[in-house]
Design a protein around this motif. Structure first.
Motif, PDB file in Angstrom:
ATOM      1  N   THR A 148      79.149  64.202  37.632  1.00 39.59           N
ATOM      2  CA  THR A 148      78.016  65.143  37.627  1.00 39.59           C
ATOM      3  C   THR A 148      78.039  66.096  38.821  1.00 39.59           C
ATOM      4  O   THR A 148      77.450  67.170  38.748  1.00 39.59           O
ATOM      5  CB  THR A 148      76.665  64.394  37.574  1.00 39.59           C
ATOM      6  OG1 THR A 148      76.579  63.507  38.685  1.00 39.59           O
ATOM      7  CG2 THR A 148      76.509  63.630  36.284  1.00 39.59           C
TER       8      THR A 148
ATOM      9  N   PHE B 136      80.631  67.683  39.881  1.00 37.91           N
ATOM     10  CA  PHE B 136      81.512  68.798  39.525  1.00 37.91           C
ATOM     11  C   PHE B 136      81.206  69.400  38.152  1.00 37.91           C
ATOM     12  O   PHE B 136      81.990  70.207  37.652  1.00 37.91           O
ATOM     13  CB  PHE B 136      82.971  68.338  39.573  1.00 37.91           C
ATOM     14  CG  PHE B 136      83.414  67.978  40.968  1.00 37.91           C
ATOM     15  CD1 PHE B 136      83.696  68.958  41.898  1.00 37.91           C
ATOM     16  CD2 PHE B 136      83.524  66.642  41.345  1.00 37.91           C
ATOM     17  CE1 PHE B 136      84.086  68.628  43.178  1.00 37.91           C
ATOM     18  CE2 PHE B 136      83.926  66.310  42.625  1.00 37.91           C
ATOM     19  CZ  PHE B 136      84.213  67.303  43.549  1.00 37.91           C
ATOM     20  N   LYS B 137      80.078  69.050  37.579  1.00 36.89           N
ATOM     21  CA  LYS B 137      79.710  69.587  36.269  1.00 36.89           C
ATOM     22  C   LYS B 137      79.408  71.084  36.383  1.00 36.89           C
ATOM     23  O   LYS B 137      78.677  71.507  37.280  1.00 36.89           O
ATOM     24  CB  LYS B 137      78.494  68.842  35.717  1.00 36.89           C
ATOM     25  CG  LYS B 137      78.191  69.172  34.287  1.00 36.89           C
ATOM     26  CD  LYS B 137      77.085  68.286  33.748  1.00 36.89           C
ATOM     27  CE  LYS B 137      76.839  68.627  32.292  1.00 36.89           C
ATOM     28  NZ  LYS B 137      75.789  67.811  31.732  1.00 36.89           N
ATOM     29  N   GLU B 138      79.993  71.845  35.447  1.00 39.59           N
ATOM     30  CA  GLU B 138      79.823  73.300  35.480  1.00 39.59           C
ATOM     31  C   GLU B 138      79.172  73.795  34.199  1.00 39.59           C
ATOM     32  O   GLU B 138      79.301  73.182  33.145  1.00 39.59           O
ATOM     33  CB  GLU B 138      81.188  73.995  35.614  1.00 39.59           C
ATOM     34  CG  GLU B 138      81.835  73.829  36.951  1.00 39.59           C
ATOM     35  CD  GLU B 138      83.120  74.634  37.063  1.00 39.59           C
ATOM     36  OE1 GLU B 138      83.494  75.332  36.094  1.00 39.59           O
ATOM     37  OE2 GLU B 138      83.760  74.566  38.124  1.00 39.59           O
ATOM     38  N   GLU B 139      78.510  74.917  34.328  1.00 43.82           N
ATOM     39  CA  GLU B 139      77.965  75.649  33.185  1.00 43.82           C
ATOM     40  C   GLU B 139      78.151  77.131  33.496  1.00 43.82           C
ATOM     41  O   GLU B 139      77.725  77.590  34.561  1.00 43.82           O
ATOM     42  CB  GLU B 139      76.481  75.321  32.993  1.00 43.82           C
ATOM     43  CG  GLU B 139      75.908  75.864  31.706  1.00 43.82           C
ATOM     44  CD  GLU B 139      74.498  75.392  31.484  1.00 43.82           C
ATOM     45  OE1 GLU B 139      73.567  76.203  31.654  1.00 43.82           O
ATOM     46  OE2 GLU B 139      74.327  74.194  31.165  1.00 43.82           O
ATOM     47  N   ASP B 140      78.791  77.847  32.615  1.00 44.88           N
ATOM     48  CA  ASP B 140      79.114  79.270  32.829  1.00 44.88           C
ATOM     49  C   ASP B 140      79.916  79.459  34.118  1.00 44.88           C
ATOM     50  O   ASP B 140      79.669  80.380  34.897  1.00 44.88           O
ATOM     51  CB  ASP B 140      77.856  80.141  32.870  1.00 44.88           C
ATOM     52  CG  ASP B 140      77.083  80.111  31.561  1.00 44.88           C
ATOM     53  OD1 ASP B 140      77.726  79.991  30.500  1.00 44.88           O
ATOM     54  OD2 ASP B 140      75.846  80.214  31.613  1.00 44.88           O
ATOM     55  N   ASN B 141      80.863  78.563  34.350  1.00 51.65           N
ATOM     56  CA  ASN B 141      81.743  78.592  35.525  1.00 51.65           C
ATOM     57  C   ASN B 141      80.993  78.511  36.846  1.00 51.65           C
ATOM     58  O   ASN B 141      81.453  79.024  37.867  1.00 51.65           O
ATOM     59  CB  ASN B 141      82.641  79.835  35.506  1.00 51.65           C
ATOM     60  CG  ASN B 141      83.659  79.784  34.403  1.00 51.65           C
ATOM     61  OD1 ASN B 141      84.105  78.709  34.014  1.00 51.65           O
ATOM     62  ND2 ASN B 141      84.032  80.940  33.884  1.00 51.65           N
ATOM     63  N   LYS B 142      79.835  77.886  36.847  1.00 53.83           N
ATOM     64  CA  LYS B 142      79.070  77.676  38.070  1.00 53.83           C
ATOM     65  C   LYS B 142      78.730  76.194  38.183  1.00 53.83           C
ATOM     66  O   LYS B 142      78.353  75.562  37.198  1.00 53.83           O
ATOM     67  CB  LYS B 142      77.763  78.482  38.044  1.00 53.83           C
ATOM     68  CG  LYS B 142      77.966  79.969  38.055  1.00 53.83           C
ATOM     69  CD  LYS B 142      76.643  80.687  38.009  1.00 53.83           C
ATOM     70  CE  LYS B 142      76.846  82.178  37.913  1.00 53.83           C
ATOM     71  NZ  LYS B 142      75.582  82.894  37.790  1.00 53.83           N
ATOM     72  N   LEU B 143      78.855  75.674  39.401  1.00 55.20           N
ATOM     73  CA  LEU B 143      78.482  74.280  39.615  1.00 55.20           C
ATOM     74  C   LEU B 143      76.968  74.140  39.474  1.00 55.20           C
ATOM     75  O   LEU B 143      76.206  74.850  40.125  1.00 55.20           O
ATOM     76  CB  LEU B 143      78.911  73.813  40.999  1.00 55.20           C
ATOM     77  CG  LEU B 143      80.401  73.574  41.215  1.00 55.20           C
ATOM     78  CD1 LEU B 143      80.680  73.249  42.677  1.00 55.20           C
ATOM     79  CD2 LEU B 143      80.908  72.453  40.323  1.00 55.20           C
ATOM     80  N   LEU B 144      76.555  73.215  38.622  1.00 57.82           N
ATOM     81  CA  LEU B 144      75.126  72.999  38.408  1.00 57.82           C
ATOM     82  C   LEU B 144      74.447  72.433  39.650  1.00 57.82           C
ATOM     83  O   LEU B 144      73.249  72.657  39.868  1.00 57.82           O
ATOM     84  CB  LEU B 144      74.906  72.069  37.215  1.00 57.82           C
ATOM     85  CG  LEU B 144      75.300  72.635  35.851  1.00 57.82           C
ATOM     86  CD1 LEU B 144      75.110  71.578  34.773  1.00 57.82           C
ATOM     87  CD2 LEU B 144      74.494  73.871  35.517  1.00 57.82           C
TER      88      LEU B 144
ATOM     89  N   LYS C 298      74.650  73.355  42.614  1.00 56.03           N
ATOM     90  CA  LYS C 298      74.151  74.406  43.506  1.00 56.03           C
ATOM     91  C   LYS C 298      72.702  74.759  43.184  1.00 56.03           C
ATOM     92  O   LYS C 298      71.871  74.855  44.086  1.00 56.03           O
ATOM     93  CB  LYS C 298      75.023  75.663  43.399  1.00 56.03           C
ATOM     94  CG  LYS C 298      76.360  75.548  44.063  1.00 56.03           C
ATOM     95  CD  LYS C 298      77.084  76.886  43.955  1.00 56.03           C
ATOM     96  CE  LYS C 298      78.362  76.908  44.716  1.00 56.03           C
ATOM     97  NZ  LYS C 298      78.981  78.253  44.716  1.00 56.03           N
ATOM     98  N   GLN C 299      72.413  74.952  41.901  1.00 54.76           N
ATOM     99  CA  GLN C 299      71.042  75.315  41.515  1.00 54.76           C
ATOM    100  C   GLN C 299      70.069  74.176  41.811  1.00 54.76           C
ATOM    101  O   GLN C 299      68.953  74.413  42.254  1.00 54.76           O
ATOM    102  CB  GLN C 299      70.975  75.707  40.029  1.00 54.76           C
ATOM    103  CG  GLN C 299      69.658  76.308  39.624  1.00 54.76           C
ATOM    104  CD  GLN C 299      69.278  77.550  40.435  1.00 54.76           C
ATOM    105  OE1 GLN C 299      70.113  78.397  40.726  1.00 54.76           O
ATOM    106  NE2 GLN C 299      68.022  77.649  40.819  1.00 54.76           N
TER     107      GLN C 299
END
Length: 164
Positions: free
Chosen positions: A125, A127-135, A137-138
């Motif tokens: 989790t 390193f999980k990404e969505e739209d080439n962004k690490l989740l 971070k948000q």
């Protein structure tokens, strides 16, 4: 008396002098008006005027980036017996005025919120990404902003990340 001719009237020197001065004043005024119009039109066509005008109305944005000290965290192992560690370095970015001082003054609370988010993550989790962004971070941005009771942080930069 009918043969009396009308005598030509003589104009005084002061009237001639005044008309000459008025004429010169008009010529000089028109000349300066043409020069001013030329300078202004050159400024607008060269783009320099647009730059000056945009600079007048431009709001100065104060950006700051605050680096955090390195984190070494035990990740949630889930059903696995194997312990996984996360070593991560972050920097917080803000476009708000005075954010640097507020973030620095509340560093302990910020580090606590980052640790709280990260220790509940597994290696997958993190390193999980969505739209080439690490989740992650948000999630970290939201956690820090909740801790600060205002939206100070608008981006997080991961400067180093390792799992073992």
């Amino acid at each position: 008396m009918a043969s009396e001719k009308a005598k030509p009237t003589k104009k005084s020197k002061t009237t001639k002098g005044t008309k000459g001065k008025k004429k010169k004043l008009w010529v000089v005024s028109i000349f300066f008006a043409i020069v001013i119009i030329g300078v202004v039109s050159y400024g607008f066509t060269s783009g320099k005027a647009q730059v000056i005008i945009s600079d007048l109305f431009k709001e100065e944005i104060v950006e700051t980036t605050v680096p955090l000290e390195e984190f070494l965290i035990n990740l949630d192992s889930g059903t696995s017996i194997k312990k996984t560690f996360l070593k991560i370095e972050l920097s917080l970015h803000s476009s708000k005025e005075g954010a640097g001082e507020k973030l620095t003054a509340n560093m302990a609370q910020i580090r606590d919120s980052v640790i709280t988010v990260l220790r509940n993550k597994t290696e997958d989790t993190v390193f999980k990404e969505e739209d080439n962004k690490l989740l992650i971070k948000q999630e970290l941005i939201e956690a820090v902003n909740v801790k600060m009771d205002e939206d100070l942080v608008d981006a997080i930069f991961i400067t180093n990340i390792v799992t073992q």
